[in-house]
Design a protein around this motif. Structure first.
Motif, PDB file in Angstrom:
ATOM      1  N   GLU A   1       0.776  -1.351  -0.093  1.00 46.19           N
ATOM      2  CA  GLU A   1      -0.079  -0.059   0.169  1.00 46.19           C
ATOM      3  C   GLU A   1       0.906   1.274   0.149  1.00 46.19           C
ATOM      4  O   GLU A   1       0.480   2.273  -0.760  1.00 46.19           O
ATOM      5  N   GLU A   2       2.204   1.213   0.912  1.00 42.48           N
ATOM      6  CA  GLU A   2       2.872   2.319   0.850  1.00 42.48           C
ATOM      7  C   GLU A   2       3.202   2.774  -0.405  1.00 42.48           C
ATOM      8  O   GLU A   2       3.671   4.115  -0.994  1.00 42.48           O
ATOM      9  N   PHE A   3       3.619   1.835  -1.352  1.00 39.74           N
ATOM     10  CA  PHE A   3       4.053   2.050  -2.719  1.00 39.74           C
ATOM     11  C   PHE A   3       3.098   2.635  -3.573  1.00 39.74           C
ATOM     12  O   PHE A   3       3.404   3.556  -4.328  1.00 39.74           O
ATOM     13  N   LYS A   4       1.615   2.292  -3.469  1.00 36.30           N
ATOM     14  CA  LYS A   4       0.728   2.541  -4.249  1.00 36.30           C
ATOM     15  C   LYS A   4       0.457   4.112  -3.718  1.00 36.30           C
ATOM     16  O   LYS A   4       0.236   5.083  -4.673  1.00 36.30           O
ATOM     17  N   ASP A   5       0.605   4.372  -2.310  1.00 34.78           N
ATOM     18  CA  ASP A   5       0.327   5.842  -2.064  1.00 34.78           C
ATOM     19  C   ASP A   5       1.492   6.725  -2.663  1.00 34.78           C
ATOM     20  O   ASP A   5       1.177   7.846  -3.045  1.00 34.78           O
ATOM     21  N   ALA A   6       2.484   6.273  -2.309  1.00 33.67           N
ATOM     22  CA  ALA A   6       3.758   7.081  -2.771  1.00 33.67           C
ATOM     23  C   ALA A   6       3.619   7.535  -4.363  1.00 33.67           C
ATOM     24  O   ALA A   6       4.248   8.484  -4.709  1.00 33.67           O
ATOM     25  N   TYR A   7       3.422   6.401  -5.071  1.00 32.86           N
ATOM     26  CA  TYR A   7       3.581   6.583  -6.681  1.00 32.86           C
ATOM     27  C   TYR A   7       2.183   7.533  -7.055  1.00 32.86           C
ATOM     28  O   TYR A   7       2.433   8.521  -7.900  1.00 32.86           O
TER      29      TYR A   7
ATOM     30  N   GLU B   1       3.123  -6.713 -14.398  1.00 34.59           N
ATOM     31  CA  GLU B   1       1.778  -6.838 -14.046  1.00 34.59           C
ATOM     32  C   GLU B   1       1.734  -6.045 -12.491  1.00 34.59           C
ATOM     33  O   GLU B   1       2.801  -6.216 -11.707  1.00 34.59           O
ATOM     34  N   HIS B   2       1.067  -5.156 -12.149  1.00 37.76           N
ATOM     35  CA  HIS B   2       0.766  -4.498 -10.855  1.00 37.76           C
ATOM     36  C   HIS B   2      -0.582  -3.840 -10.653  1.00 37.76           C
ATOM     37  O   HIS B   2      -1.345  -3.749 -11.635  1.00 37.76           O
ATOM     38  N   ASP B   3      -0.781  -3.285  -9.588  1.00 39.20           N
ATOM     39  CA  ASP B   3      -1.791  -2.620  -9.286  1.00 39.20           C
ATOM     40  C   ASP B   3      -1.519  -1.228  -8.753  1.00 39.20           C
ATOM     41  O   ASP B   3      -2.526  -0.502  -8.072  1.00 39.20           O
ATOM     42  N   MET B   4      -0.477  -0.419  -9.361  1.00 39.05           N
ATOM     43  CA  MET B   4      -0.253   0.922  -9.149  1.00 39.05           C
ATOM     44  C   MET B   4      -1.032   1.908 -10.103  1.00 39.05           C
ATOM     45  O   MET B   4      -1.178   3.119 -10.006  1.00 39.05           O
ATOM     46  N   THR B   5      -1.240   1.117 -11.151  1.00 36.03           N
ATOM     47  CA  THR B   5      -1.938   2.195 -12.588  1.00 36.03           C
ATOM     48  C   THR B   5      -3.193   1.464 -13.077  1.00 36.03           C
ATOM     49  O   THR B   5      -3.075   0.326 -13.026  1.00 36.03           O
ATOM     50  N   ASP B   6      -4.135   2.485 -13.643  1.00 37.64           N
ATOM     51  CA  ASP B   6      -5.166   1.618 -14.126  1.00 37.64           C
ATOM     52  C   ASP B   6      -4.910   0.965 -15.263  1.00 37.64           C
ATOM     53  O   ASP B   6      -5.835   0.031 -15.826  1.00 37.64           O
TER      54      ASP B   6
ATOM     55  N   GLY C   1      17.402  -9.188  -4.795  1.00 34.50           N
ATOM     56  CA  GLY C   1      16.910  -7.622  -4.297  1.00 34.50           C
ATOM     57  C   GLY C   1      15.856  -7.250  -4.957  1.00 34.50           C
ATOM     58  O   GLY C   1      15.244  -8.006  -5.517  1.00 34.50           O
ATOM     59  N   LEU C   2      15.723  -5.855  -5.006  1.00 39.39           N
ATOM     60  CA  LEU C   2      14.573  -5.396  -5.510  1.00 39.39           C
ATOM     61  C   LEU C   2      13.095  -5.914  -5.532  1.00 39.39           C
ATOM     62  O   LEU C   2      12.425  -6.412  -6.110  1.00 39.39           O
ATOM     63  N   HIS C   3      12.804  -6.393  -4.066  1.00 42.84           N
ATOM     64  CA  HIS C   3      11.777  -7.162  -3.736  1.00 42.84           C
ATOM     65  C   HIS C   3      10.445  -6.407  -3.951  1.00 42.84           C
ATOM     66  O   HIS C   3       9.417  -7.081  -4.171  1.00 42.84           O
ATOM     67  N   ALA C   4      10.258  -5.249  -4.004  1.00 37.87           N
ATOM     68  CA  ALA C   4       9.100  -4.426  -4.402  1.00 37.87           C
ATOM     69  C   ALA C   4       9.118  -4.051  -5.785  1.00 37.87           C
ATOM     70  O   ALA C   4       8.374  -3.124  -6.474  1.00 37.87           O
ATOM     71  N   SER C   5       9.828  -4.630  -6.719  1.00 40.13           N
ATOM     72  CA  SER C   5       9.796  -4.353  -8.231  1.00 40.13           C
ATOM     73  C   SER C   5       9.508  -5.831  -8.831  1.00 40.13           C
ATOM     74  O   SER C   5      10.261  -6.740  -8.949  1.00 40.13           O
TER      75      SER C   5
END
Ligand SMILES: Cc1cc2nc3c(=O)[nH]c(=O)nc-3n(C[C@H](O)[C@H](O)[C@H](O)COP(=O)(O)OP(=O)(O)OC[C@H]3O[C@@H](n4cnc5c(N)ncnc54)[C@H](O)[C@@H]3O)c2cc1C
Length: 601
Positions: free
Chosen positions: A76-82, A202-207, A269-273
């Motif tokens: 969630e923190e990534f979605k908010d920051a983005y 794939e991700h849920d950061m953008t529509d 590394g890059l666990h959130a990418s």
């Protein structure tokens, strides 16, 4: 607790005193971007990532992402920051005003933006970096309907972009990809195939996610000459009707386009990418650029991403250095060999030890040298747009030649720096609590993706220095030789100018050897390429440090300039001599590798 401050003072020095960035891009369409505006941008971005990105970097590493039923959920923190980054316009700085961007010089986006972003959260920074690359290729080469529909949302970061090259059997060798594109009657294509290792596939950061996919149209030429580039969206425009984009509405609904994700890799590394396996099953795609011209177009994007990857090496090197330095000031072990510096304490801090100073200075001096070369490269990226061929042609040639060096040398150094900084911190460096081990794990990929560093070295030695009968090398050697000549009789400059002169002469000799021997024996060139790339990188950093020293000698007595002079001295005494060993390795030729009996490996 990890900390970081933007190296803004260094950028101010580089962009104003070393390079005159604003003067260099005068008349190139950036009239609103004077130094005050650029420094405000830099300060704003530095504050934003320090407040918003830095705190989530470790959270992303720990939580990672979740893959379930073909969907990837980001922290969630990534979605908010983005979302905040999109709202505040931080991903649209360099895109064109007609697409909702700010139209800032590339030097800001490619250099300062990239360094600050990767220092504070590399996992997040790769998403807007890729999207910017997709936007630029589309804005430059897409047909107008495609640009009208997609460019705006990509320019601002509301939609995300990916580059889909790699396949299970085709990594470095893209000529053998098997993803196919079958033409439809309406001008679109049906794209089918599997791509692996797709960052943010794939991700849920953008529509919506817009994929740039390399594929082959059946019947085309063999190898890379038969590859074309397609835009394949995750969701199709609702009314794409006859394939033209004229009737679309912005209601994306659920018109999925045969694009699915079947997994995300577990990584060092890059666990959130996300690093995704992407399947395209008769997905509708639009051709970008001419048929069979996919590789040159994708290379345009890849070259930008290669520079961005180089900045990852620097960004991670910088944050690793800052934290190792903070640690070394507080950590007390042993005494200065010449007598206690803090007699009232049980021990001195570790900064008194020559070996700790060596490690910190190798890190700091390489970071600052790379930053100088990055600043120059950023200015050249903007100068490439000039209508005046006397400006644009050398700029283009130098960027072409610097790209593999920035990619490979910066990331080699970034990995070494992260490791060295871990060493400065002793056992604490190895423990998660103190952050540096995450930088070490995160930065490691930078030597591999966007073409491994070995491939960058081959590109440099085999193509970039020989292009146009050595034209690119001449664009460097002219100003470099002038600089050496101008300073030949300057006594104060001698300690910097003499080794630079030897290094530059050595580079010319080694280049002649590589090219000459390489023509008779391709193994000669290939065997020496990595050492040659490092040699070349060192000469470029030596040129940067000599130019810096020249300026700082005039302001002796001021702490910032004195420190730079001391850094230049460290570079020429402790780092640059490695070129002698590199030259010896190159001269030994391919024998030590190629004559080794294969059965004995
Ligand atoms: C985390 C991550 C994210 C990635 N993101 C993306 C992405 O978004 N999009 C995408 O398309 N790909 C992506 N990749 C793929 C990446 O670009 C490739 O992994 C990389 O280009 C190397 O290809 P490979 O892994 O198949 O290695 P290989 O090609 O199998 O190479 C193995 C080794 O052989 C060497 N080698 C191979 N060929 C030669 C040669 N001709 N001469 C000399 N040496 C050679 C290489 O240098 C390397 O050391 C990603 C990979 C990872 C791990």
């Amino acid at each position: 607790m990890v900390d970081w401050d933007p190296p803004s003072r260094d950028y101010e020095f580089l962009f104003n005193e070393v390079f005159d960035a604003v003067g260099s891009i005068e008349g190139l369409g950036f009239d609103d971007f004077d130094w005050d505006f650029l420094s405000m941008l830099m300060e704003g971005w530095g504050t934003h990532v320090k407040e918003v990105w830095l705190p989530i970097n470790e959270i992303g590493d720990r939580k990672g992402l979740r893959f379930e039923d073909g969907k990837i959920s980001m922290p969630e923190e990534f979605k908010d920051a983005y979302k905040r980054g999109v709202e505040e316009g931080w991903f649209a700085t360099s895109s064109k005003p007609e697409h909702g961007g700010m139209g800032a010089p590339t030097l800001f986006q490619a250099v300062t933006w990239a360094e600050f972003g990767t220092s504070t959260c590399m996992s997040l920074s790769v998403l807007p970096a890729l999207t910017t690359g997709v936007y630029e290729v589309l804005a430059e080469h897409g047909v107008s309907e495609l640009v009208d529909y997609y460019a705006g949302n990509l320019a601002t970061g509301e939609w995300a972009g990916t580059m889909c090259l790699t396949e299970p059997h085709a990594g470095t060798d893209l000529g053998i990809i098997s993803t196919r594109a079958d033409p439809n009657e309406d001008g679109t294509y049906r794209i089918s195939g599997t791509k692996i290792f797709i960052t943010y596939g794939e991700h849920d950061m953008t529509d919506n996610i817009v994929h740039l996919v390399l594929a082959k149209v059946p019947g085309g030429p063999e190898g890379t000459k038969g590859i074309s580039l397609f835009l394949v969206p995750k969701y199709l425009p609702k009314q794409w009707g006859d394939g033209s984009l004229s009737e679309i509405t912005h209601d994306l609904s659920d018109s999925v386009n045969g694009v699915s994700c079947s997994g995300s890799e577990e990584k060092m590394g890059l666990h959130a990418s996300p690093t995704c396996v992407m399947n395209f099953d008769e997905s509708v795609g639009w051709l970008v650029g001419p048929l069979h011209e996919g590789m040159p177009l994708m290379f345009e994007m890849m070259n930008r991403e290669r520079l961005a990857t180089g900045m990852m090496g620097l960004g991670l090197g910088e944050i690793a250095y800052q934290n190792a330095l903070n640690w070394s000031k507080d950590r007390r072990q042993g005494r200065d060999l010449k007598g206690a510096r803090s007699p009232n304490e049980a021990a001195d801090n570790i900064l008194v030890h020559p070996d700790v100073r060596r490690m910190l200075l190798e890190s700091k001096v390489n970071n600052e040298g790379c930053r100088a070369l990055a600043a120059w490269t950023g200015i050249l990226l903007d100068q490439m747009r000039s209508d005046d061929p006397d400006v644009s042609e050398p700029a283009e040639g130098l960027v072409a030649m610097f790209t593999p060096i920035v990619k490979a040398h910066f990331t080699d150094l970034g990995c070494e720096t992260a490791s060295t900084c871990m060493q400065v911190m002793g056992g604490a460096g190895y423990c998660s609590e103190y952050g540096v081990e995450q930088f070490y794990r995160d930065v490691r990929i930078s030597k591999i993706w966007e073409g491994t560093n070995g491939i960058q070295a081959l590109d440099l030695a085999g193509r970039k220095v020989t292009q146009g009968f050595g034209r690119n090398l001449r664009y460097l050697m002219w100003p470099l030789t002038d600089f050496i000549e101008e300073n030949r009789d300057d006594e104060e400059m001698a300690e910097f100018n003499r080794p630079l002169h030897q290094g530059a002469r050595g580079l010319q000799q080694i280049t002649l050897l590589m090219v000459g021997e390489g023509m008779a024996d391709p193994h000669f060139l290939a065997a020496g390429a990595t050492d040659y790339c490092r040699y070349f990188g060192n000469v470029l950093l030596a040129y940067m440090w000599a130019r810096i020293a020249k300026i700082c000698l005039k302001r002796k007595g001021e702490p910032f300039y004195d420190a730079k002079l001391a850094s230049a001295r460290f570079f020429f005494n402790r780092i640059f001599p490695e070129t002698l060993g590199l030259a010896a390795k190159i001269q030994s030729g391919p024998g030590p590798m190629m004559e080794y009996p294969e059965a004995m490996f």
